[in-house]
Design an enzyme around this catalytic site. Structure first.
Site, PDB file in Angstrom:
ATOM      1  CB  ILE A 137      87.525 121.398  32.448  1.00 17.46           C
ATOM      2  CG1 ILE A 137      88.560 119.008  31.781  1.00 17.46           C
ATOM      3  CG2 ILE A 137      87.754 122.051  31.871  1.00 17.46           C
ATOM      4  CD1 ILE A 137      88.270 119.024  30.665  1.00 17.46           C
ATOM      5  CG  ASP A 138      86.968 115.742  33.856  1.00 11.33           C
ATOM      6  OD1 ASP A 138      86.887 115.655  33.195  1.00 11.33           O
ATOM      7  OD2 ASP A 138      88.028 115.331  34.013  1.00 11.33           O
ATOM      8  NE  ARG A 173      74.737 113.723   7.467  1.00  9.70           N
ATOM      9  CZ  ARG A 173      75.833 114.148   6.808  1.00  9.70           C
ATOM     10  NH1 ARG A 173      76.728 115.618   7.969  1.00  9.70           N
ATOM     11  NH2 ARG A 173      76.117 114.540   5.278  1.00  9.70           N
ATOM     12  CG  MET A 180      87.678 115.321  27.633  1.00  9.79           C
ATOM     13  SD  MET A 180      89.339 116.011  28.561  1.00  9.79           S
ATOM     14  CE  MET A 180      90.785 115.456  27.458  1.00  9.79           C
TER      15      MET A 180
END
Ligand code: ADP
Length: 360
Positions: A137-138, A173, A180
């Protein structure tokens, strides 16, 4: 080629199962039987092989029954592991022996750059052809524009950003959302653009804590000033940025304590982003990379990876898929991570162009 083995290794990624399913079906159609090594390189070393094809009464092969749910699921049904034994030549020799005893004459390794490093060493130390498929996934595998799992992870991240933005806008906010990516900020970078975040913090742009705080304080003051009056500020931070997310939020809160009705919150998505049903794109590349891998094995090509829209390597019959020597993939991966690859340079150039726009 009569029989091949497949394994999934390292961090799981959505689409690994789709790749395994495509390999099973493509191989069965070519009369090649498939076994799966359980739990990555551990299964290879211990000889834990699962039959994934079966012989039909009328002749020919088909997938074993009960697996047709595979392609649409996340994780990896074969299991994965971190396998220290495979780091040693003795472990890899044991794995080669197990393959030979099991009559395996080709191996497909599905995993990230660590797993593919192991595949490279094995390919050079055994007689069986070894082909890798990038899944991480990186998106930190050189020589493949996308690794399997990246698209799904990004879709999960932007959905989380949308949800966080709903509540952030309701209460005015600022959110620092960590994703990751220890050495590669690709997920943070791509998600920041797609989710129209206000800022992104990347390991590729090293800043000390005070510099980050100066930038974020000024972002918050500008964003919440009356002539802009933003309702939400979303800051996406990659895990690999050394300043801890909570510390950043605490110090930022102190710096903007004078702003009325503005609060700063954090959320760390972490492993939430790993799982889930693979997207269309991940299923698509899983199937096409599986075809490229099987073709390469049948041609007895070894020590290669199949890459998606690769900037290096040799094109296959599928114009989007190339075979890339694993040694070249490792060099390109290092360049990707240390910032010297053309791919990283282009990504950083584009994100620098965009960063001023995000903050508007
Ligand atoms: P990923 O494949 O997701 O990058 P890891 O880096 O944890 O995940 O690697 C997965 C496994 O691949 C390791 O546990 C090990 O068995 C094997 N591996 C990783 N690096 C090497 C290496 N340098 N030599 C041999 N095997 C390796």
């Amino acid at each position: 080629m009569r029989k091949i083995a497949v394994l999934t290794s390292g961090g799981d990624a959505p689409g690994m199962n789709a790749a395994v399913w495509a390999i099973i079906k493509l191989a069965a159609a070519r009369d090649i039987s498939v076994v799966g090594a359980e739990a990555g390189y551990d299964g290879l070393i211990d000889g834990n092989f699962q039959e994934l094809t079966r012989e039909l009464d009328e002749g020919g092969l088909a997938p074993v029954s009960g697996l047709d749910w595979l392609a649409g699921t996340g994780g990896t049904f074969l299991g994965s592991s971190r396998c220290p034994r495979f780091m040693e030549p003795e472990g890899r020799a044991e794995a080669a022996q197990r393959m030979s005893h099991a009559g395996v004459d080709g191996l497909i390794v599905i995993g990230g750059n660590g797993s593919l490093t192991g595949a490279h060493l094995l390919a050079n130390e055994c007689d069986v052809p070894v082909v890798g498929i990038p899944a991480s996934i990186d998106n930190d595998v050189g020589g493949s524009t996308d690794a399997i799992g990246v698209d799904t992870a990004l879709n999960t991240i932007i959905e989380a950003c949308d949800r966080i933005s709903d509540t952030a806008r309701s209460h005015q906010r600022a959110f620092i959302l960590e994703v990751m990516g220890r050495r590669s900020g690709y997920l943070a970078m791509a998600a920041a653009v797609a989710a129209t975040a206000d800022a992104v913090l990347l390991p590729e742009q090293p800043l000390d804590t005070d510099e980050i705080l100066d930038q974020l304080e000024s972002l918050l003051r500008r964003s919440f000033a009356t002539d802009r009056s933003k309702r939400r500020v979303l800051i996406i931070k990659a895990e690999g940025v050394p300043t801890p997310t909570l510390l950043l939020a605490d110090q930022l809160k102190e710096r903007v304590a004078d702003l009325d009705n503005v609060s700063v919150r954090t959320i760390v998505l972490g492993h939430l982003v790993r799982g889930g049903h693979p997207t269309f794109h991940d299923r698509l590349i899983a199937g096409r990379l599986a075809l490229g891998a099987l073709d390469a094995l049948e041609a007895r090509t070894t020590d290669v990876m199949v890459g998606w829209q690769s900037n290096i390597g040799t094109k296959t019959q599928d114009p989007q898929v190339s075979t890339v020597p694993l040694a070249d993939m490792l060099v390109e991966t290092e360049k990707l991570l240390d910032g010297t690859s053309d791919v990283t340079a282009m990504r950083m150039h584009l994100i620098r162009e965009v960063q001023g726009v995000l903050a508007l």
